[in-house]
Design an enzyme around this catalytic site. Structure first.
Site, PDB file in Angstrom:
ATOM      1  N   LYS A  58      -3.123 -10.771  -9.042  1.00 15.25           N
ATOM      2  CA  LYS A  58      -4.395 -11.366  -8.627  1.00 15.25           C
ATOM      3  C   LYS A  58      -5.568 -10.535  -9.128  1.00 15.25           C
ATOM      4  CE  LYS A  58      -4.954  -9.031  -4.195  1.00 15.25           C
ATOM      5  NZ  LYS A  58      -5.477  -9.076  -2.843  1.00 15.25           N
ATOM      6  N   LYS A  91       0.834  -1.213   0.000  1.00 14.08           N
ATOM      7  CA  LYS A  91       0.000   0.000   0.000  1.00 14.08           C
ATOM      8  C   LYS A  91       0.868   1.262   0.000  1.00 14.08           C
ATOM      9  CE  LYS A  91      -4.197  -1.561  -0.188  1.00 14.08           C
ATOM     10  NZ  LYS A  91      -4.258  -2.896   0.302  1.00 14.08           N
ATOM     11  N   LYS A 101     -10.447  -5.734  -6.836  1.00 15.41           N
ATOM     12  CA  LYS A 101     -11.568  -4.817  -7.070  1.00 15.41           C
ATOM     13  C   LYS A 101     -11.102  -3.571  -7.806  1.00 15.41           C
ATOM     14  CE  LYS A 101     -13.914  -6.119  -2.794  1.00 15.41           C
ATOM     15  NZ  LYS A 101     -12.834  -6.305  -1.779  1.00 15.41           N
TER      16      LYS A 101
HETATM   17  P1  TYM Z   1     -10.848  -8.346   0.488  1.00 17.91           P
HETATM   18  O1  TYM Z   1     -12.028  -7.456   0.635  1.00 17.91           O
HETATM   19  O2  TYM Z   1      -9.699  -7.857  -0.310  1.00 17.91           O
HETATM   20  O3  TYM Z   1     -11.292  -9.732  -0.111  1.00 17.91           O
HETATM   21  C1  TYM Z   1     -12.351 -10.492   0.473  1.00 17.91           C
HETATM   22  C2  TYM Z   1     -12.041 -11.954   0.409  1.00 17.91           C
HETATM   23  O4  TYM Z   1     -11.822 -12.340  -0.936  1.00 17.91           O
HETATM   24  C3  TYM Z   1     -10.564 -12.986  -1.050  1.00 17.91           C
HETATM   25  N1  TYM Z   1      -9.933 -12.594  -2.315  1.00 17.91           N
HETATM   26  C4  TYM Z   1      -9.359 -13.474  -3.142  1.00 17.91           C
HETATM   27  N2  TYM Z   1      -9.213 -14.808  -3.060  1.00 17.91           N
HETATM   28  C5  TYM Z   1      -8.605 -15.427  -4.105  1.00 17.91           C
HETATM   29  N3  TYM Z   1      -8.153 -14.758  -5.189  1.00 17.91           N
HETATM   30  C6  TYM Z   1      -8.280 -13.415  -5.303  1.00 17.91           C
HETATM   31  N4  TYM Z   1      -7.855 -12.800  -6.401  1.00 17.91           N
HETATM   32  C7  TYM Z   1      -8.900 -12.713  -4.254  1.00 17.91           C
HETATM   33  N5  TYM Z   1      -9.186 -11.404  -4.036  1.00 17.91           N
HETATM   34  C8  TYM Z   1      -9.815 -11.358  -2.837  1.00 17.91           C
HETATM   35  C9  TYM Z   1      -9.729 -12.491   0.117  1.00 17.91           C
HETATM   36  O5  TYM Z   1      -8.745 -13.433   0.446  1.00 17.91           O
HETATM   37  C10 TYM Z   1     -10.773 -12.335   1.193  1.00 17.91           C
HETATM   38  O6  TYM Z   1     -10.996 -13.570   1.833  1.00 17.91           O
HETATM   39  N6  TYM Z   1      -8.566  -7.857   4.903  1.00 17.91           N
HETATM   40  C11 TYM Z   1      -9.673  -8.528   4.206  1.00 17.91           C
HETATM   41  C12 TYM Z   1     -11.030  -8.228   4.783  1.00 17.91           C
HETATM   42  C13 TYM Z   1     -11.133  -8.578   6.229  1.00 17.91           C
HETATM   43  C14 TYM Z   1     -11.237  -9.903   6.752  1.00 17.91           C
HETATM   44  C15 TYM Z   1     -11.276  -9.745   8.152  1.00 17.91           C
HETATM   45  C16 TYM Z   1     -11.314 -11.166   6.148  1.00 17.91           C
HETATM   46  C17 TYM Z   1     -11.113  -7.720   7.268  1.00 17.91           C
HETATM   47  N7  TYM Z   1     -11.211  -8.391   8.434  1.00 17.91           N
HETATM   48  C18 TYM Z   1     -11.400 -10.839   8.994  1.00 17.91           C
HETATM   49  C19 TYM Z   1     -11.416 -12.281   7.009  1.00 17.91           C
HETATM   50  C20 TYM Z   1     -11.439 -12.097   8.419  1.00 17.91           C
HETATM   51  C21 TYM Z   1      -9.663  -8.047   2.769  1.00 17.91           C
HETATM   52  O7  TYM Z   1      -9.164  -6.997   2.462  1.00 17.91           O
HETATM   53  O8  TYM Z   1     -10.356  -8.833   1.919  1.00 17.91           O
END
Ligand code: TYM
Length: 329
Positions: A194, A111, A197
């Site tokens: 990867k 970041k 969003k």
């Molecule tokens: P975020 O919002 O980026 O993504 C949400 C979930 O989707 C999965 N993900 C992916 N898995 C496989 N391939 C990809 N290209 C891909 N892009 C996203 C992420 O692994 C995630 O499971 N920090 C987290 C949000 C969060 C969270 C938590 C998750 C905050 N607190 C507690 C689990 C438990 C995040 O930014 O996910």
């Protein structure tokens, strides 16, 4: 019964990575476990402070969760900021999180490279807040994609450290979870990295069939294999990675064999992939709009979810406060 928790930042529409990395596993687990699924709106403020669109983004994420099969009758679905106990737990955990280890987190380094003008303390504290999300319900399993592995490792370290410092066995060591056992990374179709969003390479759960076909047909490829069984370059391997999760094993094996004997035609591969993605996405998309415009239903889901999540959070916070010596007179 095990406690399972997962979450998603509301920073854009949900894509195939979110679905296969987190949602799908969660949907499968929700009936047999004590499940929490939440929308990480506090986390989204670390990179997307946008008061005009935040609420809409939360509504989109919520509607897409529900459309993808999360059942509010069995799982507790809530918005992170509706459960302020998480802020207190994050503050308490931060007393035992070291600045050095936070600075070394891969997501933080990434970041600061991408947004050198907004290196805020919330970003540094991101893994602590995430640990608080998980430990707030003392979750055992956390269905996430590979990109969250390090955050889970830190969550375990914080829990272990807390237990050691206070000589208790109160916080669990939560494990990342995927049914296929290996955490997955869904790549983008732009050749590397990867699916994300904000990367401009996503196939979204709200995409039309035509949009999906166009995106897949534009996927980066090369001029084709020339030697049998040659190693796949990254853009081709990425297409196969997506095919592995959306298509049948027969389809996957068929195209892999065609690659290996050099008879593959990428046009056919992409056409098949697009149709298989559509099979996954179309039924979800059909439900999103109905749910999204149903104010009363969304209100009910988040109100009941917040109540249940707060009750669970209260029990943990009470324990943590006592252990740390914060006691009522
Ligand atoms: P975020 O919002 O980026 O993504 C949400 C979930 O989707 C999965 N993900 C992916 N898995 C496989 N391939 C990809 N290209 C891909 N892009 C996203 C992420 O692994 C995630 O499971 N920090 C987290 C949000 C969060 C969270 C938590 C998750 C905050 N607190 C507690 C689990 C438990 C995040 O930014 O996910």
């Amino acid at each position: 019964m095990d406690t399972v928790l997962s979450g998603i930042r509301p920073t854009g529409r949900l894509h195939l990575g979110n679905y296969f990395g987190a949602l799908k596993n969660f949907v499968k687990m929700q009936h047999e476990n004590r499940c929490f699924f939440f929308i990480a709106d506090y986390h989204s403020l670390t990179t997307h402070p946008d008061p005009v669109h935040l609420h809409d983004n939360v509504r989109n994420a919520l509607s897409e969760y529900l459309a993808a099969g999360l059942d509010p009758e069995v799982a507790t679905i809530y918005i992170q900021s509706d459960v302020p106990q998480v802020a207190e737990l994050s503050l308490l955990l931060s007393m035992h999180a070291y600045v050095g280890e936070l600075e070394r987190t891969a997501s933080f380094k990434d970041k600061i490279r991408k947004h050198p003008d907004n290196i805020n303390a919330g970003l540094l504290n991101y893994p602590v807040l995430m640990a608080a999300d998980i430990l707030l319900h003392r979750a055992k399993y956390v269905p996430v994609g590979k990109d969250q592995e390090q955050h889970l490792e830190m969550t375990r370290r914080f829990a272990r450290r807390f237990n050691q410092i206070y000589n208790v066995d109160f916080l669990p060591e939560s494990e990342p979870y995927n049914f296929g056992h290996e955490l997955i990374k869904i790549p983008g179709l732009d050749g590397n990295g990867k699916m994300g969003k904000s990367e401009g390479n996503g196939i979204f759960l709200a995409d039309t069939d035509d949009a999906i076909r166009k995106k897949v047909m534009r996927a980066v490829t090369d001029s084709g294999p020339t030697v049998p069984n040659q190693q796949m370059p990254e853009p081709i391997a990425n297409i196969f990675t997506i095919m592995k999760v959306v298509s049948s094993a027969d389809t996957y094996d068929h195209f892999l064999a065609a690659y290996n004997d050099c008879s593959i035609r990428y046009g056919d591969l992409k056409k098949q992939l697009a149709e298989d993605i559509i099979q996954v996405v179309a039924p979800i998309r059909a439900r999103i709009e109905d749910i999204r415009s149903n104010e009363a239903y969304l209100h009910k889901v988040v109100t009941e979810g917040a109540e249940r999540a707060r009750a669970s959070a209260d029990a943990t916070i009470k324990g943590v406060r006592e252990i740390m010596g914060i006691k009522p007179f």
